[in-house]
Design a protein around this motif. Structure first.
Motif, PDB file in Angstrom:
ATOM      1  N   GLU A  48       0.859  -1.187   0.000  1.00 24.14           N
ATOM      2  CA  GLU A  48       0.000   0.000   0.000  1.00 24.14           C
ATOM      3  C   GLU A  48       0.892   1.234   0.000  1.00 24.14           C
ATOM      4  O   GLU A  48       1.944   1.250   0.662  1.00 24.14           O
ATOM      5  CB  GLU A  48      -0.925  -0.006   1.217  1.00 24.14           C
ATOM      6  CG  GLU A  48      -1.975   1.111   1.198  1.00 24.14           C
ATOM      7  CD  GLU A  48      -2.972   0.961   2.340  1.00 24.14           C
ATOM      8  OE1 GLU A  48      -3.398  -0.188   2.615  1.00 24.14           O
ATOM      9  OE2 GLU A  48      -3.311   1.985   2.963  1.00 24.14           O
ATOM     10  N   ARG A  49       0.468   2.233  -0.747  1.00 22.51           N
ATOM     11  CA  ARG A  49       1.288   3.440  -0.879  1.00 22.51           C
ATOM     12  C   ARG A  49       0.384   4.652  -1.034  1.00 22.51           C
ATOM     13  O   ARG A  49      -0.601   4.621  -1.773  1.00 22.51           O
ATOM     14  CB  ARG A  49       2.206   3.308  -2.100  1.00 22.51           C
ATOM     15  CG  ARG A  49       3.205   4.443  -2.297  1.00 22.51           C
ATOM     16  CD  ARG A  49       4.185   4.037  -3.390  1.00 22.51           C
ATOM     17  NE  ARG A  49       5.256   4.993  -3.568  1.00 22.51           N
ATOM     18  CZ  ARG A  49       5.325   5.867  -4.573  1.00 22.51           C
ATOM     19  NH1 ARG A  49       4.351   5.898  -5.476  1.00 22.51           N
ATOM     20  NH2 ARG A  49       6.349   6.691  -4.676  1.00 22.51           N
ATOM     21  N   LEU A  50       0.711   5.716  -0.310  1.00 21.99           N
ATOM     22  CA  LEU A  50      -0.002   6.981  -0.418  1.00 21.99           C
ATOM     23  C   LEU A  50       0.993   8.086  -0.730  1.00 21.99           C
ATOM     24  O   LEU A  50       1.990   8.252  -0.018  1.00 21.99           O
ATOM     25  CB  LEU A  50      -0.728   7.300   0.891  1.00 21.99           C
ATOM     26  CG  LEU A  50      -1.464   8.652   0.945  1.00 21.99           C
ATOM     27  CD1 LEU A  50      -2.665   8.653   0.006  1.00 21.99           C
ATOM     28  CD2 LEU A  50      -1.914   8.967   2.385  1.00 21.99           C
ATOM     29  N   THR A  51       0.736   8.822  -1.792  1.00 22.34           N
ATOM     30  CA  THR A  51       1.537   9.998  -2.114  1.00 22.34           C
ATOM     31  C   THR A  51       0.613  11.205  -2.149  1.00 22.34           C
ATOM     32  O   THR A  51      -0.584  11.089  -2.423  1.00 22.34           O
ATOM     33  CB  THR A  51       2.253   9.861  -3.468  1.00 22.34           C
ATOM     34  OG1 THR A  51       1.266   9.743  -4.511  1.00 22.34           O
ATOM     35  CG2 THR A  51       3.137   8.628  -3.498  1.00 22.34           C
ATOM     36  N   GLY A  52       1.164  12.378  -1.843  1.00 28.66           N
ATOM     37  CA  GLY A  52       0.323  13.556  -1.836  1.00 28.66           C
ATOM     38  C   GLY A  52       1.082  14.809  -1.453  1.00 28.66           C
ATOM     39  O   GLY A  52       2.301  14.783  -1.244  1.00 28.66           O
ATOM     40  N   PRO A  53       0.361  15.926  -1.333  1.00 23.01           N
ATOM     41  CA  PRO A  53       1.000  17.221  -1.101  1.00 23.01           C
ATOM     42  C   PRO A  53       1.431  17.418   0.347  1.00 23.01           C
ATOM     43  O   PRO A  53       0.755  16.979   1.287  1.00 23.01           O
ATOM     44  CB  PRO A  53      -0.106  18.211  -1.476  1.00 23.01           C
ATOM     45  CG  PRO A  53      -1.376  17.475  -1.198  1.00 23.01           C
ATOM     46  CD  PRO A  53      -1.092  16.041  -1.512  1.00 23.01           C
ATOM     47  N   THR A  54       2.572  18.068   0.496  1.00 23.73           N
ATOM     48  CA  THR A  54       3.049  18.536   1.801  1.00 23.73           C
ATOM     49  C   THR A  54       3.547  19.962   1.613  1.00 23.73           C
ATOM     50  O   THR A  54       3.602  20.480   0.492  1.00 23.73           O
ATOM     51  CB  THR A  54       4.202  17.658   2.336  1.00 23.73           C
ATOM     52  OG1 THR A  54       5.377  17.918   1.548  1.00 23.73           O
ATOM     53  CG2 THR A  54       3.861  16.182   2.271  1.00 23.73           C
ATOM     54  N   TYR A  55       3.977  20.604   2.704  1.00 31.79           N
ATOM     55  CA  TYR A  55       4.536  21.954   2.591  1.00 31.79           C
ATOM     56  C   TYR A  55       5.823  21.945   1.777  1.00 31.79           C
ATOM     57  O   TYR A  55       6.234  22.973   1.236  1.00 31.79           O
ATOM     58  CB  TYR A  55       4.809  22.528   3.986  1.00 31.79           C
ATOM     59  CG  TYR A  55       3.551  22.893   4.734  1.00 31.79           C
ATOM     60  CD1 TYR A  55       2.711  23.898   4.259  1.00 31.79           C
ATOM     61  CD2 TYR A  55       3.209  22.243   5.911  1.00 31.79           C
ATOM     62  CE1 TYR A  55       1.552  24.233   4.932  1.00 31.79           C
ATOM     63  CE2 TYR A  55       2.047  22.580   6.603  1.00 31.79           C
ATOM     64  CZ  TYR A  55       1.231  23.567   6.100  1.00 31.79           C
ATOM     65  OH  TYR A  55       0.081  23.895   6.766  1.00 31.79           O
ATOM     66  N   SER A  56       6.450  20.793   1.651  1.00 36.93           N
ATOM     67  CA  SER A  56       7.704  20.670   0.899  1.00 36.93           C
ATOM     68  C   SER A  56       7.493  20.083  -0.492  1.00 36.93           C
ATOM     69  O   SER A  56       8.454  19.662  -1.131  1.00 36.93           O
ATOM     70  CB  SER A  56       8.684  19.783   1.686  1.00 36.93           C
ATOM     71  OG  SER A  56       8.936  20.322   2.965  1.00 36.93           O
ATOM     72  N   GLY A  57       6.247  20.029  -0.950  1.00 37.97           N
ATOM     73  CA  GLY A  57       5.964  19.470  -2.263  1.00 37.97           C
ATOM     74  C   GLY A  57       5.361  18.082  -2.157  1.00 37.97           C
ATOM     75  O   GLY A  57       5.090  17.570  -1.060  1.00 37.97           O
TER      76      GLY A  57
END
Length: 426
Positions: free
Chosen positions: A109-118
């Protein structure tokens, strides 16, 4: 939605617009695509995988085919994913692989997404231990160095466990949880409406007013609309009058001695007709119209305190039980629902009349599903991306084109031998 390895799909992507219509021949994979969305939505509730997909503790029953029906033939795993818009601009992406035999478990399982650093990988699984019922993840911490390892249960979606298991002691960890909550909220907002007319013919408790998947509590839902949303109720009655062959003077509910309610349609000279005597088509129309008119506040989806729930309303064979002349009415309701903030509609249809009522600007929301004759794999494709779309649309309206079989679903190999001979080539 990504149908990476699920039932008849391999490496397929189902694009979703605010209004999406899924078309294609029988057994082309339309229902399988909707099942994929249903699976993700069920897993997002946090139940054990088998309970969620086999419906052991659900009134709605099992997902079609159950857990063992999810992998493609010959496989014991399936992989699904989705991309969800977020309040921070960039979307989030969740992908999960589930093994159904010999053990039922999350493989990855993998989640990618926005953070303050991109955009970052917010968490991903590590190799599980064979002697444990746990699977580990490494998560984003906002700083370099080795990421820590957190063991989670492998028998349910990992994203649903983060809120109670991730420390959330840093801003970065809180970002991980916030993005996961947005994705889970979108998936929990999937409402698959599958009206069952014979279940709608009984008295139901008045308080049971959020429309269920089977629409068995339709009478209570209509009663609440009449009491709380007069404008929506007027639209519902107006639509019913357009559908019915005979004049309708009033729509109301009646109460039993126990306080339960039943829908009644007053046909003027024809007298009152209770729900138990209404036609399947009329009951089905009322269920679909009720869901479309009331949106996320009127249907039975998870509503977390303090949040504004999103809604993805899914209806299979939208036109079932309705005369083709009512296609424009259905389309009006679909357009209204899809125009609301936080609402998407997804429906399958075989109705030429409904397709012909679409404007050209709505064609990108039509997805054609077909099956490859050699591999048996299903493929969803935007109508406007289909080879020869512009040419065949010059032949008439979309419904006519589909009915006449003029719409090509894949690029065909053409034999140019004779053409080449005439040009003296080869």
């Amino acid at each position: 939605m990504r149908l990476t390895e699920f039932k008849t799909f391999r490496d397929a992507v189902l694009p979703l617009e605010p209004l999406t219509l899924l078309i294609g021949r029988n057994s082309s994979g339309k229902s399988n695509a909707l099942d994929g969305l249903d699976v993700l939505s069920r897993l997002a509730e946090g139940e054990e995988i088998r309970d969620a997909l086999d419906g052991r503790r659900r009134d709605t029953g099992a997902v079609r085919g159950g857990l063992e029906g999810c992998p493609p033939h010959g496989s014991h795993t399936f992989t699904l994913g989705c991309t969800v818009s977020t309040p921070w601009g960039a979307p989030a992406h969740l992908d999960v692989t589930v093994q159904v035999a010999p053990d039922v478990r999350i493989l990855s399982e993998r989640l990618t997404g926005p953070t303050y650093s991109g955009n970052k990988t917010l968490y991903e699984t590590v190799e599980p231990r064979s002697d444990s019922g746990d699977i580990g993840i490494r998560w984003y911490r906002g700083k370099s160095g080795r990421r820590p390892h957190l063991p989670l249960r492998w028998d349910r979606l990992l994203a649903t466990q983060l809120m109670t298991r991730l420390p959330a002691t840093t801003d970065a960890e809180r970002e991980v949880i916030e993005v996961a909550e947005v994705v889970l909220g979108a998936l929990r907002g999937v409402f698959h409406l599958d009206p069952v007319p014979h279940l709608m013919r009984q008295y139901v408790p008045a308080r049971d007013a959020e429309l269920r998947r089977s629409a068995e509590n339709l009478s209570a839902s209509v009663r609440r609309i009449a009491e709380q949303s007069p404008a929506e109720f007027d639209r519902l009655v107006s639509g019913l009058r357009r559908v019915a062959e005979h004049p309708i003077s009033e729509v109301r509910t009646t109460r039993s001695d126990l306080g339960d309610v039943m829908l009644v349609v007053d046909e003027g000279a024809g007298g009152p007709t209770p729900a138990r005597e209404l036609s399947d088509g009329m009951l089905r129309f009322l269920a679909v119209a009720t869901a479309l008119l009331t949106g996320r506040h009127g249907v039975d989806i998870g509503k977390e305190p303090g949040t504004e729930p999103s809604l993805t309303l899914v209806v299979e064979e939208l036109e079932n039980g309705l005369h083709p002349s009512q296609a424009s009415l259905l389309l009006e309701l679909l357009r209204e629902a899809s125009a609301r903030a936080g609402t998407q509609t997804l429906a399958t249809t075989h109705s030429p009349a409904l397709l012909s009522a679409l404007t050209g600007s709505e064609h990108p929301g039509v997805v054609v599903c077909d099956r490859d004759c050699d591999s048996g794999s299903s493929r969803p494709q935007r109508l406007t991306d289909v080879d020869g779309y512009a040419t065949v649309m010059a032949e008439g309206r979309l419904g006519d084109v589909v009915t006449r079989g003029l719409l090509p679903t894949r690029r065909e190999e053409r034999d140019y031998t004779e053409f080449d001979r005439l040009l003296g080539i080869g």
